[in-house]
Design an enzyme around this catalytic site. Structure first.
Site, PDB file in Angstrom:
ATOM      1  N   GLU A   1      41.946  18.621 -10.909  1.00  0.00           N
ATOM      2  CA  GLU A   1      41.083  17.474 -10.394  1.00  0.00           C
ATOM      3  C   GLU A   1      39.547  17.964 -10.748  1.00  0.00           C
ATOM      4  O   GLU A   1      39.339  18.941 -10.228  1.00  0.00           O
ATOM      5  CB  GLU A   1      41.360  17.322  -8.953  1.00  0.00           C
TER       6      GLU A   1
ATOM      7  N   ASN B   1      37.833   8.749  -8.930  1.00  0.00           N
ATOM      8  CA  ASN B   1      38.498  10.090  -9.184  1.00  0.00           C
ATOM      9  C   ASN B   1      39.587  10.100 -10.190  1.00  0.00           C
ATOM     10  O   ASN B   1      40.573   9.670 -10.093  1.00  0.00           O
ATOM     11  CB  ASN B   1      38.802  10.522  -7.829  1.00  0.00           C
TER      12      ASN B   1
ATOM     13  N   LYS C   1      42.533   7.934  -9.034  1.00  0.00           N
ATOM     14  CA  LYS C   1      43.196   8.474  -7.934  1.00  0.00           C
ATOM     15  C   LYS C   1      43.525   7.210  -6.835  1.00  0.00           C
ATOM     16  O   LYS C   1      42.488   6.624  -6.253  1.00  0.00           O
ATOM     17  CB  LYS C   1      42.413   9.532  -7.241  1.00  0.00           C
TER      18      LYS C   1
ATOM     19  N   GLU D   1      35.610  11.799   0.081  1.00  0.00           N
ATOM     20  CA  GLU D   1      36.065  11.076  -0.897  1.00  0.00           C
ATOM     21  C   GLU D   1      36.083   9.523  -0.964  1.00  0.00           C
ATOM     22  O   GLU D   1      35.852   8.898  -1.672  1.00  0.00           O
ATOM     23  CB  GLU D   1      37.592  11.522  -1.328  1.00  0.00           C
TER      24      GLU D   1
ATOM     25  N   CYS E   1      45.850  15.347  -6.533  1.00  0.00           N
ATOM     26  CA  CYS E   1      45.493  16.054  -5.251  1.00  0.00           C
ATOM     27  C   CYS E   1      46.283  15.534  -4.208  1.00  0.00           C
ATOM     28  O   CYS E   1      47.577  15.505  -3.960  1.00  0.00           O
ATOM     29  CB  CYS E   1      43.971  16.186  -5.056  1.00  0.00           C
TER      30      CYS E   1
ATOM     31  N   ASN F   1      41.998  20.330  -5.567  1.00  0.00           N
ATOM     32  CA  ASN F   1      41.047  20.885  -4.972  1.00  0.00           C
ATOM     33  C   ASN F   1      41.293  20.733  -3.628  1.00  0.00           C
ATOM     34  O   ASN F   1      40.964  19.762  -2.906  1.00  0.00           O
ATOM     35  CB  ASN F   1      39.742  20.400  -5.151  1.00  0.00           C
TER      36      ASN F   1
END
Lengths: 308, 308
Positions: free
Chosen positions: B46, B106, B123, B142, B168, B193
């Site tokens: 990612e 993302n 994401k 995020e 993730c 991550n």
């Protein structure tokens, strides 16, 4: 702290010839042991009152009806209810249910300290097959003897918590835990009878079966921040071996207690329902993080739809 | 046998000051190593092109735009695409995407052997928070810098198989794998991550984080009979430590390859997509076993609805 001292009460094998009175006596002995360890709740396996009969093929379906209970409690189980009431012990166990309408389910119940049946669950995910299969090393006829449960995955308020049930193969399906998680479940109790050999892949033996068992219940616990209490019927039933693997998993997905061996036995663990809060309020705070607009296939389609 | 020789290409830390050209040179070195091991496909983490910037708070949201890519390939990533094309290597990596309309995601992409971008994923499950949180040991913004993905969980036919992506935190959500499983996915590739310390529970250190990581991807693989390739960005980024845990899981839920350490590195494994068949045709034959009539809450409600 909201602690339920929970007893996972594994049953060793029940041979085809063993009658219910004998099994109930074994269950009462386990209950007495749980009480000595100050348990509030005792959880027994799936189909606790008999051998795991779906391995036996009856061409005439009705011949299998003697494995089923027409009333609960009935004559054989009345002593179990009486002892539980006397001890103030809540309990859950599984049995084959034959309803007054003639319907057959693989059922479990949740019984409060005063002997009241507060919850009933009927197994949704029936594994196996519905006709004799000569290619298998042993039969697994749950789809023959039961119909799929018709009650969904409810939860109940009991013992100052929110409790749910599922049975055996249900534990492999993330939908099982999620439907209860969406009702705030804090403890899932489940019993199982898992043959030690995969009837369609002999090489898959007991260690791999136990690995899949632990993986499924640990993931279900973690991803819904709930306790899971999983209780086996274990050992050799008329030449057919069932895995053990009775265990208690915390809301973090960790196994906190596990019973060794394949005999009748009890492990008791103080399950604090408040330990579910951290997960439910942070990483698995569903209201903040779930995106149901992208989950449509889960309820819109049963089987696989391949891409173009 | 339908074997994809798959390289899981972990990146060690990327400091805030490191530029994209330097990172892309590291990615190319990993690709060359994967080619020496005869890989068909390489999977990177990612947000592979930069440090894990959601840990840094910008009061002015637009200041963070320099972490984002406005085109793909762009000037910095063109050499990576060129080398992949030259080597005939398919690839997947993650990056921060800024669309022409000014939207932030993302994102990860799936690139075929000829350099064509065949798939794009954004994401869905964004962890963390959207405003500065003084109570956390470190920020995880995020929800500030990205909007939730708007593309769902598609799958693509590539390399003679059916491939899907997630990123993730998506890997902790069983819905992620199930939506792809319902499209017959045979390999899920994902980068991550993951900070080594839970920002809301300091006591939850790296071993517990890795346990949850493995548990989630192994359960997702087993319960959907799919390969999962999970690739970390690892190590110490400007004083903030990320877990490793790069691994490849087979359709049985077993870890078949795992990379030790926190540096740039590659593991290659021959993933036979035909190994997904047994699970998909037996215990997880969805068409025979799923009971969607009892799953309604999963798509009907986002958050918890407590019982009466």
């Amino acid at each position: 702290m909201r602690v339920i001292r929970t007893a996972a009460a594994q049953l060793g094998p029940i041979q085809k010839a063993e009658d219910r009175d004998s099994v109930v006596a074994r269950m009462i002995a386990l209950m007495d042991e749980a009480k000595r360890q100050d348990a509030d709740l005792i959880v027994y396996p799936e189909l606790a009152l008999t051998t795991f009969f779906p391995r036996w093929y009856h061409e005439d379906r009705a011949e299998a009806d003697h494995w089923f209970e027409r009333e609960m409690p009935g004559p054989a189980t009345a002593p179990l209810f009486a002892r539980a009431r006397e001890l103030g012990m809540a309990m859950s166990f599984g049995y084959a249910e034959l309803t007054p309408e003639g319907r057959h389910f693989n059922t479990s119940i949740l019984v409060d300290r005063d002997g009241t049946i507060v919850g009933r669950y009927r197994k949704v995910h029936l594994p196996g097959h519905d006709a004799f299969d000569p290619e298998r090393t042993h039969q697994h006829l749950e789809k023959r003897y039961f119909e799929p449960g018709d009650l969904g995955f409810p939860v109940w308020r009991m013992l100052d918590g929110i409790l749910g049930m599922c049975i055996c193969n249900d534990r492999r399906w993330p939908e099982t835990y999620r439907v209860m998680g969406l009702q705030g479940v804090e403890m899932v109790v489940l019993g199982f009878n898992t043959p030690s050999v995969n009837s369609q892949r002999n090489a898959e033996g007991i260690e791999e079966r136990l690995f899949h068992h632990r993986l499924s219940v640990q993931a279900g616990a973690y991803q819904n921040a709930t306790w899971v209490v999983a209780v086996a019927k274990a050992g050799d039933e008329d030449g057919h071996h069932l895995t053990g693997g009775t265990l208690i998993v915390d809301p973090n997905g960790k196994i906190v207690a596990e019973l060794a061996g394949e005999a009748d036995g009890v492990i008791v663990y103080p399950c604090d329902l408040d330990e579910t809060r951290f997960g439910k309020e942070t990483i698995f705070d569903f209201a903040r993080h779930r995106r149901i607009e992208h989950y449509g296939r889960i309820t819109a389609q049963t089987g696989v739809v391949l891409p173009d």
